[in-house]
Structure formats: structure tokens, C-alpha cells
Design a protein around this motif. Structure first.
Motif, PDB file in Angstrom:
ATOM      1  N   VAL A 297       0.781  -1.274   0.023  1.00 37.51           N
ATOM      2  CA  VAL A 297       0.205  -0.109   0.019  1.00 37.51           C
ATOM      3  C   VAL A 297       0.913   1.308   0.064  1.00 37.51           C
ATOM      4  O   VAL A 297       1.674   1.296   0.979  1.00 37.51           O
ATOM      5  CB  VAL A 297      -0.938   0.103   1.164  1.00 37.51           C
ATOM      6  N   ARG A 298       0.629   1.957  -0.950  1.00 37.14           N
ATOM      7  CA  ARG A 298       1.415   3.515  -1.088  1.00 37.14           C
ATOM      8  C   ARG A 298       0.805   4.334  -0.072  1.00 37.14           C
ATOM      9  O   ARG A 298      -0.235   4.516   0.178  1.00 37.14           O
ATOM     10  CB  ARG A 298       1.028   4.160  -2.319  1.00 37.14           C
ATOM     11  N   GLN A 299       1.827   4.966   0.904  1.00 43.10           N
ATOM     12  CA  GLN A 299       1.681   5.840   1.767  1.00 43.10           C
ATOM     13  C   GLN A 299       2.498   6.977   1.695  1.00 43.10           C
ATOM     14  O   GLN A 299       3.588   6.884   1.283  1.00 43.10           O
ATOM     15  CB  GLN A 299       1.718   5.207   3.124  1.00 43.10           C
ATOM     16  N   ARG A 300       2.245   8.295   2.293  1.00 41.10           N
ATOM     17  CA  ARG A 300       2.816   9.477   2.203  1.00 41.10           C
ATOM     18  C   ARG A 300       3.465   9.591   3.872  1.00 41.10           C
ATOM     19  O   ARG A 300       2.435   9.579   4.723  1.00 41.10           O
ATOM     20  CB  ARG A 300       1.961  10.711   1.583  1.00 41.10           C
ATOM     21  N   LEU A 301       4.680   9.636   4.136  1.00 42.41           N
ATOM     22  CA  LEU A 301       5.260   9.645   5.243  1.00 42.41           C
ATOM     23  C   LEU A 301       6.394  10.784   5.378  1.00 42.41           C
ATOM     24  O   LEU A 301       6.876  10.867   4.329  1.00 42.41           O
ATOM     25  CB  LEU A 301       5.872   8.361   5.757  1.00 42.41           C
ATOM     26  N   ARG A 302       6.450  11.421   6.755  1.00 40.40           N
ATOM     27  CA  ARG A 302       7.449  12.293   6.960  1.00 40.40           C
ATOM     28  C   ARG A 302       8.324  11.689   7.744  1.00 40.40           C
ATOM     29  O   ARG A 302       8.060  11.829   9.298  1.00 40.40           O
ATOM     30  CB  ARG A 302       7.004  13.788   7.324  1.00 40.40           C
ATOM     31  N   PRO A 303       9.637  11.160   7.742  1.00 40.09           N
ATOM     32  CA  PRO A 303      10.332  10.392   8.632  1.00 40.09           C
ATOM     33  C   PRO A 303      10.805  11.389   9.704  1.00 40.09           C
ATOM     34  O   PRO A 303      11.053  12.586   9.472  1.00 40.09           O
ATOM     35  CB  PRO A 303      11.496  10.077   7.724  1.00 40.09           C
ATOM     36  N   LEU A 304      10.706  11.048  10.889  1.00 42.77           N
ATOM     37  CA  LEU A 304      11.164  11.771  12.135  1.00 42.77           C
ATOM     38  C   LEU A 304      12.538  11.387  12.579  1.00 42.77           C
ATOM     39  O   LEU A 304      13.164  11.923  13.147  1.00 42.77           O
ATOM     40  CB  LEU A 304      10.009  11.838  13.336  1.00 42.77           C
ATOM     41  N   ASP A 305      12.677   9.895  12.563  1.00 43.48           N
ATOM     42  CA  ASP A 305      13.875   9.300  13.420  1.00 43.48           C
ATOM     43  C   ASP A 305      14.096   7.949  12.455  1.00 43.48           C
ATOM     44  O   ASP A 305      13.217   7.248  12.031  1.00 43.48           O
ATOM     45  CB  ASP A 305      13.584   9.115  14.809  1.00 43.48           C
ATOM     46  N   VAL A 306      15.224   7.665  12.277  1.00 44.19           N
ATOM     47  CA  VAL A 306      15.827   6.334  11.846  1.00 44.19           C
ATOM     48  C   VAL A 306      16.684   5.905  13.054  1.00 44.19           C
ATOM     49  O   VAL A 306      17.504   6.421  13.304  1.00 44.19           O
ATOM     50  CB  VAL A 306      16.567   6.413  10.586  1.00 44.19           C
ATOM     51  N   TYR A 307      16.341   4.451  13.466  1.00 49.82           N
ATOM     52  CA  TYR A 307      17.084   4.027  14.770  1.00 49.82           C
ATOM     53  C   TYR A 307      17.187   2.629  14.720  1.00 49.82           C
ATOM     54  O   TYR A 307      16.556   1.955  13.843  1.00 49.82           O
ATOM     55  CB  TYR A 307      16.419   4.592  16.062  1.00 49.82           C
ATOM     56  N   THR A 308      18.108   2.082  15.414  1.00 47.37           N
ATOM     57  CA  THR A 308      18.293   0.585  15.560  1.00 47.37           C
ATOM     58  C   THR A 308      17.712   0.185  17.150  1.00 47.37           C
ATOM     59  O   THR A 308      18.080   0.889  17.991  1.00 47.37           O
ATOM     60  CB  THR A 308      19.719   0.287  15.798  1.00 47.37           C
ATOM     61  N   ARG A 309      16.902  -1.123  16.954  1.00 49.70           N
ATOM     62  CA  ARG A 309      16.158  -1.524  18.349  1.00 49.70           C
ATOM     63  C   ARG A 309      16.159  -2.953  17.947  1.00 49.70           C
ATOM     64  O   ARG A 309      15.599  -3.531  16.988  1.00 49.70           O
ATOM     65  CB  ARG A 309      14.906  -0.965  18.573  1.00 49.70           C
TER      66      ARG A 309
ATOM     67  N   GLY B 270      17.833  -5.627  17.297  1.00 48.14           N
ATOM     68  CA  GLY B 270      18.831  -6.257  16.330  1.00 48.14           C
ATOM     69  C   GLY B 270      18.150  -5.983  14.707  1.00 48.14           C
ATOM     70  O   GLY B 270      18.292  -6.359  13.769  1.00 48.14           O
ATOM     71  N   ALA B 271      17.165  -4.564  14.544  1.00 50.54           N
ATOM     72  CA  ALA B 271      16.745  -4.266  13.435  1.00 50.54           C
ATOM     73  C   ALA B 271      16.503  -2.772  13.283  1.00 50.54           C
ATOM     74  O   ALA B 271      16.939  -2.058  14.292  1.00 50.54           O
ATOM     75  CB  ALA B 271      15.179  -4.559  13.141  1.00 50.54           C
ATOM     76  N   GLU B 272      16.624  -2.279  12.185  1.00 53.93           N
ATOM     77  CA  GLU B 272      16.565  -0.759  11.791  1.00 53.93           C
ATOM     78  C   GLU B 272      15.150  -0.430  11.761  1.00 53.93           C
ATOM     79  O   GLU B 272      14.247  -0.912  11.042  1.00 53.93           O
ATOM     80  CB  GLU B 272      17.508  -0.331  10.774  1.00 53.93           C
ATOM     81  N   TRP B 273      14.681   0.818  12.230  1.00 54.96           N
ATOM     82  CA  TRP B 273      13.457   1.182  12.382  1.00 54.96           C
ATOM     83  C   TRP B 273      13.254   2.781  11.924  1.00 54.96           C
ATOM     84  O   TRP B 273      14.000   3.445  12.095  1.00 54.96           O
ATOM     85  CB  TRP B 273      12.776   1.265  13.816  1.00 54.96           C
ATOM     86  N   LEU B 274      12.119   2.914  11.325  1.00 58.04           N
ATOM     87  CA  LEU B 274      11.681   4.402  11.086  1.00 58.04           C
ATOM     88  C   LEU B 274      10.397   4.778  11.606  1.00 58.04           C
ATOM     89  O   LEU B 274       9.430   4.260  11.993  1.00 58.04           O
ATOM     90  CB  LEU B 274      11.206   4.408   9.483  1.00 58.04           C
TER      91      LEU B 274
END
Length: 75
Positions: A34-46, A48-52
Motif C-alpha cells: 500500500v502506497r503511503q505518504r510519510l514524513r520521517p522523524l527518526d531512523v534508529y536501531t532496536r 537487532g533491526a532498523e526502524w523508522l
């Protein structure tokens, strides 16, 4: 059902997400097809994975594992 192990995303995609978070840029992404429009606020690791962490078009918030989304220009 157990979660699949994290699969790192290409560095260029990771850098694009970090740059968008730094500049407040909105991005078109595909999540679960599904296409979505997002404004990233933070990219981080938790865990053992990377998250947005991102703001949605409607003003809500989402946290997504990076290997679960595709930037629209890469879709």
C-alpha cells in the motif's frame, strides 16, 4: 508465527530516509503493498533491526521496520 530475521536495506535507501528525517521531507513509500505518504522523524536501531518513526499524512504516527517498506521511487 515468528518474525523473519531483519534483512538490512541498501545504504542508499537508508541515507535517503535519514536525509528526509533531517530535512523534514515527505516521502512516498510502499508498506505491505500500500502506497503511503510519510514524513520521517527518526531512523534508529532496536532489537537487532532498523526502524523508522514517521508522521502520516493524516497527522498520526507510524513505526516501521526498514526492511518492510519500499521507497516509492524504488517500487
Amino acid at each position: 508465527m515468528s518474525e523473519k530475521p531483519y534483512a538490512p536495506i541498501p545504504c542508499v535507501q537508508h541515507e535517503r530516509l535519514e536525509f528526509a528525517a533531517l530535512t523534514g521531507q515527505w516521502l512516498e513509500v510502499k508498506v505491505d503493498g500500500v502506497r503511503q505518504r510519510l514524513r520521517p522523524l527518526d531512523v534508529y536501531t532496536r532489537e537487532g533491526a532498523e526502524w523508522l518513526h514517521a508522521e502520516t499524512d493524516g497527522g498520526g504516527a507510524r513505526t516501521l521496520r526498514l526492511d518492510r517498506l519500499v521507497l516509492a521511487e524504488d517500487a
